[in-house]
Design an enzyme around this catalytic site. Structure first.
Site, PDB file in Angstrom:
ATOM      1  N   TRP A 109       0.818  -1.219   0.000  1.00  0.00           N
ATOM      2  CA  TRP A 109       0.000   0.000   0.000  1.00  0.00           C
ATOM      3  C   TRP A 109       0.850   1.267   0.000  1.00  0.00           C
ATOM      4  O   TRP A 109       0.307   2.367  -0.105  1.00  0.00           O
ATOM      5  CB  TRP A 109      -0.924   0.004   1.220  1.00  0.00           C
ATOM      6  CG  TRP A 109      -2.133  -0.879   1.082  1.00  0.00           C
ATOM      7  CD1 TRP A 109      -2.490  -1.641  -0.001  1.00  0.00           C
ATOM      8  CD2 TRP A 109      -3.167  -1.071   2.053  1.00  0.00           C
ATOM      9  NE1 TRP A 109      -3.661  -2.296   0.240  1.00  0.00           N
ATOM     10  CE2 TRP A 109      -4.106  -1.974   1.492  1.00  0.00           C
ATOM     11  CE3 TRP A 109      -3.388  -0.592   3.344  1.00  0.00           C
ATOM     12  CZ2 TRP A 109      -5.247  -2.391   2.181  1.00  0.00           C
ATOM     13  CZ3 TRP A 109      -4.522  -1.001   4.037  1.00  0.00           C
ATOM     14  CH2 TRP A 109      -5.442  -1.891   3.462  1.00  0.00           C
ATOM     15  N   HIS A 135      12.957  -2.349  -0.897  1.00  0.00           N
ATOM     16  CA  HIS A 135      12.131  -1.841  -2.003  1.00  0.00           C
ATOM     17  C   HIS A 135      12.878  -0.679  -2.674  1.00  0.00           C
ATOM     18  O   HIS A 135      13.553   0.104  -2.003  1.00  0.00           O
ATOM     19  CB  HIS A 135      10.775  -1.380  -1.471  1.00  0.00           C
ATOM     20  CG  HIS A 135       9.799  -1.093  -2.570  1.00  0.00           C
ATOM     21  ND1 HIS A 135       9.853   0.076  -3.306  1.00  0.00           N
ATOM     22  CD2 HIS A 135       8.782  -1.826  -3.089  1.00  0.00           C
ATOM     23  CE1 HIS A 135       8.897   0.037  -4.235  1.00  0.00           C
ATOM     24  NE2 HIS A 135       8.240  -1.106  -4.117  1.00  0.00           N
ATOM     25  N   GLU A 161      11.539  -6.506  -9.201  1.00  0.00           N
ATOM     26  CA  GLU A 161      10.751  -5.313  -9.531  1.00  0.00           C
ATOM     27  C   GLU A 161      11.605  -4.333 -10.329  1.00  0.00           C
ATOM     28  O   GLU A 161      12.305  -3.492  -9.736  1.00  0.00           O
ATOM     29  CB  GLU A 161      10.299  -4.613  -8.243  1.00  0.00           C
ATOM     30  CG  GLU A 161       9.369  -5.426  -7.385  1.00  0.00           C
ATOM     31  CD  GLU A 161       8.450  -4.515  -6.568  1.00  0.00           C
ATOM     32  OE1 GLU A 161       7.244  -4.695  -6.645  1.00  0.00           O
ATOM     33  OE2 GLU A 161       8.960  -3.608  -5.888  1.00  0.00           O
ATOM     34  N   GLY A 202       4.632   1.541 -11.206  1.00  0.00           N
ATOM     35  CA  GLY A 202       3.713   2.679 -11.224  1.00  0.00           C
ATOM     36  C   GLY A 202       3.253   3.079 -12.619  1.00  0.00           C
ATOM     37  O   GLY A 202       2.892   4.235 -12.839  1.00  0.00           O
ATOM     38  N   SER A 237       3.591  -2.696 -12.055  1.00  0.00           N
ATOM     39  CA  SER A 237       2.396  -2.550 -12.890  1.00  0.00           C
ATOM     40  C   SER A 237       1.675  -3.860 -13.184  1.00  0.00           C
ATOM     41  O   SER A 237       1.274  -4.115 -14.320  1.00  0.00           O
ATOM     42  CB  SER A 237       2.736  -1.812 -14.187  1.00  0.00           C
ATOM     43  OG  SER A 237       3.253  -0.535 -13.865  1.00  0.00           O
ATOM     44  N   GLY A 248       1.407  -2.861  -6.310  1.00  0.00           N
ATOM     45  CA  GLY A 248       1.319  -1.520  -5.738  1.00  0.00           C
ATOM     46  C   GLY A 248      -0.035  -0.887  -5.993  1.00  0.00           C
ATOM     47  O   GLY A 248      -1.014  -1.201  -5.306  1.00  0.00           O
TER      48      GLY A 248
HETATM   49  P1  PGA Z   1       3.034  -0.866  -8.899  1.00  0.00           P
HETATM   50  O1  PGA Z   1       4.068  -0.940  -7.665  1.00  0.00           O
HETATM   51  O2  PGA Z   1       2.229  -2.119  -8.898  1.00  0.00           O
HETATM   52  O3  PGA Z   1       2.241   0.361  -8.627  1.00  0.00           O
HETATM   53  O4  PGA Z   1       3.878  -0.752 -10.137  1.00  0.00           O
HETATM   54  C1  PGA Z   1       4.747  -2.121  -7.358  1.00  0.00           C
HETATM   55  C2  PGA Z   1       5.728  -1.874  -6.228  1.00  0.00           C
HETATM   56  O5  PGA Z   1       6.375  -0.819  -6.205  1.00  0.00           O
HETATM   57  O6  PGA Z   1       5.872  -2.716  -5.321  1.00  0.00           O
END
Ligand code: PGA
Length: 258
Positions: free
Chosen positions: A10, A96, A166, A172, A214, A235
C-alpha cells in the site's frame, strides 16, 4: 510446489485508518473464496496494528514495508522484528526500490533480510534494475543485489526468503508498460541461478520469486503462467479492492490449471 503469493504494497496510502479498514475489508471479501493462494496486505505501521487486531486470524495475512535489524536499544524511530511479529506480521518487505532511493544500500538491506528471516518472518527481498542496457550490464547489477543480501544469511532460516523482482522502469505504470512474460521468464531463470550460486540449488528451487511493477488484471495471467513466477507484489492496483480481487482470482485459477 510453492504456494502462490500475492502481496499488496500500500506504500504511503491511504490517509486515514477508516479508509484503510474499508480497503482491507474489501480485499478480505474478495479473497474469501480463494483456496490455492496466500494473500498478504502491507499497510503503513500506524494502520497495521489496529487492522491486525481487528482481523486477527484472518485469511488475508499482514506484512510491513520495512523492518529494522536490531532487537532493541538506542535506535530512535526504528521498529524491530519482535515488535512486528507481536503486532501480527507474518511478512516484511526489505530493499524496495523506493527505500533504496531514500538511501538504503545493499549492506543495510542484507542486515534487514537476515534479521527478518532469523525472526521467522517471511522476508521479501526486492531487487531490480533502473533501466536495461543492450549489453546486459543490468544483469550484474541484479546479481550483486541478490548476492550481497544472501551472503552470510543464516542457513537455518533461508526457507523464509522470498525474492521480488521489480524493475524500476515498470513500477507505477500500466499493464502494457510492464515487463513481457518472455523477459520475465528469462529473469526468473536467472535469479534462481544466482540464488543457487550463493546458497544451493535446492534452496533456489524452493525460494518463491514474485514479480512487481504494474501488475494489473490485464497482465496477471500471462505473467504468472509464462513468466513462471510464484506470485506478485502489487502496488497501485492493491488500492482498489476489485482490481486486486481480480488479480487474486487470476492467480488462484492459474494454480488450478497446473
Ligand atoms: P506498482 O508498484 O504495482 O504500482 O507498479 C509495485 C511496487 O512498487 O511494489
Amino acid at each position: 510446489m510453492i504456494k502462490p503469493l500475492v502481496v499488496a504494497n500500500w506504500k504511503l496510502n491511504p490517509r486515514t485508518l477508516k479508509e484503510a479498514k474499508t480497503l482491507f475489508s474489501g480485499i478480505k471479501k474478495n479473497a474469501s473464496r480463494l483456496k490455492n493462494i496466500e494473500a498478504v496486505v502491507c499497510p503503513s505501521f500506524p494502520h497495521l496494528i489496529p487492522l491486525a487486531q481487528s482481523y486477527r486470524g484472518s485469511k488475508v495475512k499482514f506484512g510491513t514495508q520495512d523492518i529494522f535489524y536490531e532487537r532493541s536499544g538506542p535506535f530512535t524511530g526504528e521498529v524491530s522484528p519482535d515488535m512486528l511479529t507481536d503486532a501480527g506480521t507474518d511478512y516484511v518487505i526489505v530493499g524496495h526500490s523506493e527505500r533504496r532511493d531514500l538511501g538504503e544500500k545493499n549492506e543495510l538491506v542484507a542486515h534487514k533480510l537476515h534479521a527478518g528471516i532469523r525472526s521467522e518472518i517471511k522476508t521479501i527481498l526486492c531487487v531490480g534494475e533502473r533501466e536495461r542496457d543492450a549489453d546486459g550490464l543490468f544483469l550484474s547489477f541484479i546479481k550483486e543485489q541478490i548476492e550481497s543480501a544472501l551472503r552470510g544469511a543464516p542457513k537455518r532460516y533461508v526457507g523464509n526468503i522470498i525474492i521480488a523482482y521489480e524493475p524500476l522502469w515498470a513500477i507505477g505504470k500500466t499493464d502494457n508498460e510492464a515487463i513481457t512474460p518472455h523477459d520475465l521468464h528469462q529473469m526468473t531463470l536467472y535469479i534462481r541461478k544466482v540464488v543457487a550460486g550463493v546458497l544451493s540449488r535446492k534452496t533456489a528451487d524452493e525460494t518463491p520469486i514474485l514479480y512487481g511493477g504494474s501488475v494489473e488484471r490485464g497482465n496477471a495471467q500471462s505473467l504468472m503462467e509464462e513468466g513462471e513466477v510464484n506470485g506478485f507484489l502489487v502496488g497501485h492496483a492493491s488500492l482498489e479492492p476489485n482490481e486486486f480481487g481480480a488479480i487474486l482470482k487470476i492467480v488462484d485459477k492459474a494454480v488450478n490449471k497446473k
